[in-house]
Design a protein around this motif. Structure first.
Motif, PDB file in Angstrom:
ATOM      1  N   ILE A 168      -3.141   5.277   5.822  1.00 28.70           N
ATOM      2  CA  ILE A 168      -2.820   6.494   5.073  1.00 28.70           C
ATOM      3  C   ILE A 168      -3.911   6.747   4.041  1.00 28.70           C
ATOM      4  CG2 ILE A 168      -1.172   7.591   3.507  1.00 28.70           C
ATOM      5  CD1 ILE A 168       0.992   5.828   4.830  1.00 28.70           C
ATOM      6  N   LYS A 169      -4.460   7.964   4.054  1.00 26.38           N
ATOM      7  CA  LYS A 169      -5.416   8.386   3.036  1.00 26.38           C
ATOM      8  C   LYS A 169      -4.594   9.003   1.907  1.00 26.38           C
ATOM      9  CE  LYS A 169      -9.280   9.690   1.104  1.00 26.38           C
ATOM     10  NZ  LYS A 169      -9.783   8.854   0.074  1.00 26.38           N
ATOM     11  N   ALA A 170      -4.492   8.282   0.809  1.00 28.66           N
ATOM     12  CA  ALA A 170      -3.623   8.688  -0.293  1.00 28.66           C
ATOM     13  C   ALA A 170      -4.201   9.873  -1.052  1.00 28.66           C
ATOM     14  CB  ALA A 170      -3.419   7.535  -1.251  1.00 28.66           C
ATOM     15  N   GLU A 171      -3.317  10.797  -1.397  1.00 22.46           N
ATOM     16  CA  GLU A 171      -3.651  11.857  -2.346  1.00 22.46           C
ATOM     17  C   GLU A 171      -3.239  11.399  -3.735  1.00 22.46           C
ATOM     18  OE1 GLU A 171      -1.405  15.267  -1.135  1.00 22.46           O
ATOM     19  OE2 GLU A 171      -2.213  15.196   0.901  1.00 22.46           O
ATOM     20  N   VAL A 172      -2.023  10.843  -3.790  1.00 19.61           N
ATOM     21  CA  VAL A 172      -1.468  10.420  -5.068  1.00 19.61           C
ATOM     22  C   VAL A 172      -0.584   9.190  -4.845  1.00 19.61           C
ATOM     23  CG1 VAL A 172       0.528  11.963  -4.920  1.00 19.61           C
ATOM     24  CG2 VAL A 172      -0.281  11.252  -7.157  1.00 19.61           C
ATOM     25  N   THR A 173      -0.593   8.303  -5.838  1.00 16.97           N
ATOM     26  CA  THR A 173       0.277   7.121  -5.835  1.00 16.97           C
ATOM     27  C   THR A 173       0.917   7.040  -7.227  1.00 16.97           C
ATOM     28  OG1 THR A 173      -1.372   5.570  -6.686  1.00 16.97           O
ATOM     29  CG2 THR A 173      -1.330   5.912  -4.292  1.00 16.97           C
ATOM     30  N   ASN A 174       1.771   6.066  -7.409  1.00 15.69           N
ATOM     31  CA  ASN A 174       2.337   5.897  -8.746  1.00 15.69           C
ATOM     32  C   ASN A 174       1.425   5.054  -9.644  1.00 15.69           C
ATOM     33  OD1 ASN A 174       3.219   3.852  -6.925  1.00 15.69           O
ATOM     34  ND2 ASN A 174       4.691   3.145  -8.429  1.00 15.69           N
ATOM     35  N   VAL A 175       0.249   4.679  -9.147  1.00 13.94           N
ATOM     36  CA  VAL A 175      -0.785   4.012  -9.944  1.00 13.94           C
ATOM     37  C   VAL A 175      -2.031   4.882  -9.829  1.00 13.94           C
ATOM     38  CG1 VAL A 175      -2.180   1.936 -10.237  1.00 13.94           C
ATOM     39  CG2 VAL A 175       0.198   1.735  -9.455  1.00 13.94           C
ATOM     40  N   THR A 176      -2.307   5.662 -10.854  1.00 12.85           N
ATOM     41  CA  THR A 176      -3.362   6.681 -10.818  1.00 12.85           C
ATOM     42  C   THR A 176      -4.703   6.136 -10.336  1.00 12.85           C
ATOM     43  OG1 THR A 176      -2.252   7.741 -12.675  1.00 12.85           O
ATOM     44  CG2 THR A 176      -4.488   8.461 -12.203  1.00 12.85           C
ATOM     45  N   GLU A 177      -5.028   4.909 -10.688  1.00 15.29           N
ATOM     46  CA  GLU A 177      -6.310   4.325 -10.290  1.00 15.29           C
ATOM     47  C   GLU A 177      -6.440   4.165  -8.771  1.00 15.29           C
ATOM     48  OE1 GLU A 177      -5.419   3.434 -14.432  1.00 15.29           O
ATOM     49  OE2 GLU A 177      -4.275   3.019 -12.632  1.00 15.29           O
ATOM     50  N   LEU A 178      -5.333   4.209  -8.054  1.00 13.07           N
ATOM     51  CA  LEU A 178      -5.366   4.050  -6.592  1.00 13.07           C
ATOM     52  C   LEU A 178      -5.289   5.380  -5.842  1.00 13.07           C
ATOM     53  CD1 LEU A 178      -3.082   0.905  -6.250  1.00 13.07           C
ATOM     54  CD2 LEU A 178      -5.591   1.013  -6.213  1.00 13.07           C
TER      55      LEU A 178
END
Length: 105
Positions: free
Chosen positions: A62-72
């Protein structure tokens, strides 16, 4: 659908629920390749919203747009099917909202 009715479907008879779950979830992700997905995974709990890049065996890239850890944010993740607790693959007319949007603007 319960295990008894599910086990009566062609090609499923006599297999355990974990094998069935792997096949069904893997198939959903393969069919959703290129679409946006929201997943919650067990080791945290951790949220990823992004696009399904590929499915290899029982792993999803999965190419993340957003996670609950901004740095990731904007990283690519390889997630094992067993670690996925909840998922939603975007459908026409039922998009995943952009949770980064600042509502005060």
């Amino acid at each position: 659908m319960d295990i008894n009715s599910l086990s009566k479907q062609p090609g499923i008879e006599g297999r355990d629920i974990n094998t069935i779950r792997h096949e069904v979830v893997s198939r959903e992700f393969k069919e959703g390749q290129g679409k946006r997905v929201l997943i919650l995974i067990t080791p945290y709990p951790f949220l990823i919203i992004g696009s399904i890049v590929e499915v290899v065996s029982d792993y999803v890239a999965i190419k993340a747009e957003v996670t609950n850890v901004t740095e990731l944010d904007d990283e690519q993740f390889r997630v094992h099917i067993d670690d996925i607790e909840v998922f939603y693959i975007e459908k026409e007319g039922r998009p995943i909202p952009d949770i980064r949007t600042n509502q005060d603007d």
